[in-house]
Write an enzyme that holds these catalytic residues in place. Sequence first.
Site, mmCIF file in Angstrom:
data_model
loop_
_atom_site.group_PDB
_atom_site.id
_atom_site.type_symbol
_atom_site.label_atom_id
_atom_site.label_comp_id
_atom_site.label_asym_id
_atom_site.label_seq_id
_atom_site.Cartn_x
_atom_site.Cartn_y
_atom_site.Cartn_z
ATOM 1 N N ARG A 1 -6.491 -2.452 -1.556
ATOM 2 C CA ARG A 1 -6.863 -2.449 -0.141
ATOM 3 C C ARG A 1 -7.701 -1.233 0.233
ATOM 4 O O ARG A 1 -8.572 -1.321 1.096
ATOM 5 C CB ARG A 1 -5.614 -2.493 0.748
ATOM 6 C CG ARG A 1 -4.974 -3.868 0.865
ATOM 7 C CD ARG A 1 -3.817 -3.832 1.855
ATOM 8 N NE ARG A 1 -3.201 -5.145 2.027
ATOM 9 C CZ ARG A 1 -3.497 -6.007 3.007
ATOM 10 N NH1 ARG A 1 -4.421 -5.707 3.896
ATOM 11 N NH2 ARG A 1 -2.882 -7.164 3.085
ATOM 12 N N THR A 44 1.366 -2.253 6.412
ATOM 13 C CA THR A 44 0.390 -3.336 6.266
ATOM 14 C C THR A 44 0.969 -4.649 6.769
ATOM 15 O O THR A 44 0.306 -5.406 7.486
ATOM 16 C CB THR A 44 -0.017 -3.492 4.794
ATOM 17 O OG1 THR A 44 -0.526 -2.245 4.314
ATOM 18 C CG2 THR A 44 -1.067 -4.563 4.622
ATOM 19 N N THR A 45 2.225 -4.925 6.406
ATOM 20 C CA THR A 45 2.877 -6.166 6.807
ATOM 21 C C THR A 45 3.076 -6.224 8.312
ATOM 22 O O THR A 45 3.195 -7.303 8.891
ATOM 23 C CB THR A 45 4.224 -6.312 6.075
ATOM 24 O OG1 THR A 45 4.013 -6.105 4.674
ATOM 25 C CG2 THR A 45 4.828 -7.685 6.275
ATOM 26 N N LYS A 57 5.182 4.774 -2.657
ATOM 27 C CA LYS A 57 5.240 3.317 -2.696
ATOM 28 C C LYS A 57 4.083 2.876 -3.574
ATOM 29 O O LYS A 57 2.918 2.998 -3.184
ATOM 30 C CB LYS A 57 5.112 2.720 -1.289
ATOM 31 C CG LYS A 57 5.033 1.196 -1.286
ATOM 32 C CD LYS A 57 4.732 0.645 0.099
ATOM 33 C CE LYS A 57 4.547 -0.871 0.035
ATOM 34 N NZ LYS A 57 4.172 -1.446 1.356
ATOM 35 N N TYR A 113 1.636 6.064 0.040
ATOM 36 C CA TYR A 113 1.444 4.622 -0.168
ATOM 37 C C TYR A 113 0.147 4.422 -0.936
ATOM 38 O O TYR A 113 -0.940 4.630 -0.400
ATOM 39 C CB TYR A 113 1.420 3.908 1.183
ATOM 40 C CG TYR A 113 1.224 2.417 1.136
ATOM 41 C CD1 TYR A 113 1.391 1.686 -0.028
ATOM 42 C CD2 TYR A 113 0.890 1.716 2.286
ATOM 43 C CE1 TYR A 113 1.222 0.311 -0.064
ATOM 44 C CE2 TYR A 113 0.713 0.349 2.280
ATOM 45 C CZ TYR A 113 0.885 -0.358 1.105
ATOM 46 O OH TYR A 113 0.706 -1.714 1.096
ATOM 47 N N TYR A 122 -11.723 3.190 3.038
ATOM 48 C CA TYR A 122 -13.143 3.104 3.382
ATOM 49 C C TYR A 122 -13.905 4.374 3.020
ATOM 50 O O TYR A 122 -14.790 4.347 2.170
ATOM 51 C CB TYR A 122 -13.369 2.759 4.866
ATOM 52 C CG TYR A 122 -14.827 2.473 5.139
ATOM 53 C CD1 TYR A 122 -15.423 1.310 4.664
ATOM 54 C CD2 TYR A 122 -15.625 3.377 5.832
ATOM 55 C CE1 TYR A 122 -16.773 1.066 4.865
ATOM 56 C CE2 TYR A 122 -16.966 3.134 6.049
ATOM 57 C CZ TYR A 122 -17.536 1.977 5.566
ATOM 58 O OH TYR A 122 -18.873 1.742 5.765
ATOM 59 N N ILE A 157 9.843 -1.444 -1.336
ATOM 60 C CA ILE A 157 9.451 -1.632 0.065
ATOM 61 C C ILE A 157 8.873 -3.040 0.110
ATOM 62 O O ILE A 157 7.789 -3.305 -0.399
ATOM 63 C CB ILE A 157 8.464 -0.552 0.522
ATOM 64 C CG1 ILE A 157 9.179 0.811 0.515
ATOM 65 C CG2 ILE A 157 7.918 -0.863 1.915
ATOM 66 C CD1 ILE A 157 8.314 1.981 0.920
#
Length: 299
Positions: A142, A48-49, A165, A137, A111, A207
Amino acid sequence: MKNAMFKGSGAAIVTPMDEHGNLDLKATEKLLKFQLEHGTDAIIVNGTTGESSTLEEKEKLELLEFTVHYVNHRVPIIMGTGSNCTSHAVRMSRKAQALGANGLLVVTPYYNKASQQGLVEHYNTIADSVDIPIIIYNVPTRTGVNVEPETYLKLSEHPNIKATKEANLSISHVAKVAALCGGRLDIYSGNDDLTLPIMALGGKGVISVLANIMPFEVHMLCQHFLDGEIEKSKDMQLELLKIMNAMFMDVNPIPVKTAAAMLGLCGENFRLPLTKLEPEKKKKLREIMESYFVQLREI
């Protein structure tokens, strides 16, 4: 028991871009050098980062190939290959393995979401397709879907599914996962501000977003804990809390890439729909940064 992929601080690195929005591999080299020189225990690319949602497949693979070549086995490299399309995640995971990734970070389907049984089948299908370990993850804020503790227990039966994570934000949830899965599934904090609490429940580290700009400090926060120096780890957790929170004054990775630009590690460039940090927030970020750093680059 499964061997941990790494212990300590895994830096979820930003993806440097030039003013035209193209990959900036020169800045990527600078960022990787900074990480390796300051004790980072693993490198995570295309998370994501790293603005993975706006990178083309060929760019993701180019970034991974460059990182693998530069790091040259000095620390593990973990590649984000998650997708809400299982077949696409399988294809990316196989390519990442072929390019030398040591492990995969696979976000839950977003989604379209998935039932808990859908998650089991999704992850097992990906895990069956590769020979390198997978970190699940879980970031429901999100993706809109949460991996339940009982689902983790089922997934931990697969030899390639090694860790999670956890960015669930609920310590109670993490405790249930730890209690249920024991040594069958490693847990990494997905939030810098929960690193110590999650390690206290048996977590192997974090992380980290903050590690982009403070790799040594995040490494030492974890290392103190791993060495049994709990009080030192606690002191660092609390000392860094203000700047940890500053990394989320806007949507990640906007603040941390801006902070990295202030340190001269990369440009302050994003791809839409992400935009530069607003002036007032940038001013506040600079003030916080200056309380931790002696000198910052003007941007």
